[in-house]
Design a protein around this motif. Structure first.
Motif, PDB file in Angstrom:
ATOM      1  N   GLU A   1      28.608  23.451 -29.514  1.00 27.65           N
ATOM      2  CA  GLU A   1      28.038  21.863 -30.333  1.00 27.65           C
ATOM      3  C   GLU A   1      27.677  22.508 -31.597  1.00 27.65           C
ATOM      4  OE1 GLU A   1      26.255  19.555 -26.509  1.00 27.65           O
ATOM      5  OE2 GLU A   1      25.307  21.535 -27.625  1.00 27.65           O
ATOM      6  N   GLU A   2      27.395  24.067 -31.714  1.00 26.16           N
ATOM      7  CA  GLU A   2      27.258  24.205 -33.299  1.00 26.16           C
ATOM      8  C   GLU A   2      28.194  23.669 -34.140  1.00 26.16           C
ATOM      9  OE1 GLU A   2      24.901  28.381 -35.353  1.00 26.16           O
ATOM     10  OE2 GLU A   2      26.195  27.825 -33.168  1.00 26.16           O
ATOM     11  N   CYS A   3      29.467  24.360 -33.160  1.00 17.66           N
ATOM     12  CA  CYS A   3      30.288  24.797 -34.505  1.00 17.66           C
ATOM     13  C   CYS A   3      30.935  23.409 -34.739  1.00 17.66           C
ATOM     14  CB  CYS A   3      32.177  25.548 -33.494  1.00 17.66           C
ATOM     15  SG  CYS A   3      32.979  24.990 -34.524  1.00 17.66           S
TER      16      CYS A   3
ATOM     17  N   GLU B   1      22.231  21.553 -42.432  1.00 15.23           N
ATOM     18  CA  GLU B   1      22.714  22.785 -42.364  1.00 15.23           C
ATOM     19  C   GLU B   1      21.551  23.514 -41.534  1.00 15.23           C
ATOM     20  OE1 GLU B   1      25.261  26.181 -44.387  1.00 15.23           O
ATOM     21  OE2 GLU B   1      24.216  25.320 -45.472  1.00 15.23           O
TER      22      GLU B   1
ATOM     23  N   ILE C   1      20.922  22.552 -37.272  1.00 14.36           N
ATOM     24  CA  ILE C   1      21.840  22.695 -36.686  1.00 14.36           C
ATOM     25  C   ILE C   1      21.428  24.684 -36.224  1.00 14.36           C
ATOM     26  CG2 ILE C   1      24.010  23.427 -36.165  1.00 14.36           C
ATOM     27  CD1 ILE C   1      24.940  21.337 -38.222  1.00 14.36           C
ATOM     28  N   LYS C   2      21.696  25.179 -37.136  1.00 11.40           N
ATOM     29  CA  LYS C   2      21.156  26.559 -37.510  1.00 11.40           C
ATOM     30  C   LYS C   2      19.941  27.268 -36.012  1.00 11.40           C
ATOM     31  CE  LYS C   2      23.367  28.362 -40.701  1.00 11.40           C
ATOM     32  NZ  LYS C   2      23.180  29.649 -42.271  1.00 11.40           N
TER      33      LYS C   2
ATOM     34  N   ASP D   1      26.817  26.834 -28.350  1.00  5.61           N
ATOM     35  CA  ASP D   1      27.071  27.683 -29.004  1.00  5.61           C
ATOM     36  C   ASP D   1      28.995  26.376 -29.631  1.00  5.61           C
ATOM     37  OD1 ASP D   1      26.480  29.701 -29.449  1.00  5.61           O
ATOM     38  OD2 ASP D   1      27.292  30.979 -28.514  1.00  5.61           O
TER      39      ASP D   1
ATOM     40  N   CYS E   1      18.640  24.574 -34.445  1.00  5.67           N
ATOM     41  CA  CYS E   1      18.555  24.071 -32.977  1.00  5.67           C
ATOM     42  C   CYS E   1      19.246  25.137 -31.564  1.00  5.67           C
ATOM     43  CB  CYS E   1      19.519  22.447 -32.833  1.00  5.67           C
ATOM     44  SG  CYS E   1      17.810  21.432 -33.583  1.00  5.67           S
ATOM     45  N   ARG E   2      20.367  25.973 -32.997  1.00  7.05           N
ATOM     46  CA  ARG E   2      21.535  26.259 -31.829  1.00  7.05           C
ATOM     47  C   ARG E   2      20.138  28.205 -31.232  1.00  7.05           C
ATOM     48  NH1 ARG E   2      22.146  28.245 -27.896  1.00  7.05           N
ATOM     49  NH2 ARG E   2      24.047  29.409 -27.210  1.00  7.05           N
ATOM     50  N   GLU E   3      19.129  28.205 -32.176  1.00  9.94           N
ATOM     51  CA  GLU E   3      18.868  28.972 -32.033  1.00  9.94           C
ATOM     52  C   GLU E   3      17.639  29.081 -30.789  1.00  9.94           C
ATOM     53  OE1 GLU E   3      15.027  31.266 -34.842  1.00  9.94           O
ATOM     54  OE2 GLU E   3      16.216  30.765 -35.564  1.00  9.94           O
TER      55      GLU E   3
ATOM     56  N   ILE F   1      21.190  23.536 -28.740  1.00 13.24           N
ATOM     57  CA  ILE F   1      22.483  23.072 -28.500  1.00 13.24           C
ATOM     58  C   ILE F   1      23.299  24.619 -28.310  1.00 13.24           C
ATOM     59  CG2 ILE F   1      22.524  21.443 -30.787  1.00 13.24           C
ATOM     60  CD1 ILE F   1      23.765  22.956 -32.331  1.00 13.24           C
TER      61      ILE F   1
ATOM     62  N   HIS G   1      28.928  22.167 -36.925  1.00 16.07           N
ATOM     63  CA  HIS G   1      28.987  22.484 -39.025  1.00 16.07           C
ATOM     64  C   HIS G   1      30.372  21.786 -38.878  1.00 16.07           C
ATOM     65  CE1 HIS G   1      26.195  24.963 -40.514  1.00 16.07           C
ATOM     66  NE2 HIS G   1      25.767  25.489 -38.849  1.00 16.07           N
TER      67      HIS G   1
END
Length: 213
Positions: free
Chosen positions: A119-121, A103, A106-107, A117, A109-111, A115, A124
């Protein structure tokens, strides 16, 4: 089962699956080359129709990919002139990211825009909650939650073959039926999941290279 039967079964599966897997057999990773051994093992599972093993190993591939993406994002991807510097370069990034949860990976990597948005969805909601928890954690509850609470079945009798009666069972809570549902789910989802993560490797590598330009 004899050795010859095992060999025939393996050959049959390899011949059936080879064309579909062939594009994944020789990945040309520029940054994440340490993932090659995992890719080889997953390809073997796909060739042999080992669907649950494919998902479980792909879970490992994904978690490792996100962690090393964060490590390289901080440590850099350029050449190191003096190998004596390697430990200092990777020590702090490895300490920060080597043991974080999926978790958090993922957060993070998005930050850092490793990745998107979308891909993050997907990571998750679909992968972390279903494929990862369902197989690496052996939790079938979310995968099976939308199935009916009751299935109509028929019970027969060897002593009285003409006697058949209806029974109603919740197959989501019975381990035997859970296994059947999970096998069916794995058969449908294993290869698409692997393809998604495989392609994500190249996308993340591209984004890592863009950070140094």
């Amino acid at each position: 089962m004899s050795k010859s039967n095992i060999e025939q079964g393996i050959l049959k599966r390899v011949n059936k699956n080879y064309n579909e897997v062939s594009n994944f057999l020789n990945p040309q990773f520029e940054i994440c080359s340490e993932l090659n051994t995992i890719i080889y093992e997953i390809n073997t599972c796909v060739l042999l129709d080992l669907h649950k093993a494919t998902i479980t190993l792909t879970n490992y591939l994904l978690e490792r990919l996100l962690k090393i993406a964060l490590i390289y994002n901080e440590a850099g991807i350029g050449p190191v002139e003096d190998l004596n510097d390697l430990d200092n370069i990777f020590k702090e990034p490895n300490r920060k990211y080597g043991d974080i949860t999926l978790e958090k990976s993922i957060k993070k990597c998005r930050e850092f825009d490793l990745i998107t948005d979308d891909e993050e969805c997907i990571l998750h909601e679909r992968i972390r909650k279903l494929l990862r928890n369902g197989f690496s954690h052996a939790d079938s509850s979310k995968i099976l939650k939308d199935l009916p609470d009751e299935y109509k079945m028929f019970q027969g009798s060897f002593s009285n073959p003409n006697e058949v009666r209806e029974v109603f069972l919740n197959t989501k809570i019975n381990p035997t039926f859970q296994a059947l549902h999970m096998t069916e789910y794995a058969t449908l989802q294993a290869f698409p999941y692997y393809k998604f993560v495989f392609n994500l490797i190249f996308k993340i590598e591209k984004r890592l290279k863009e950070t140094v330009n």
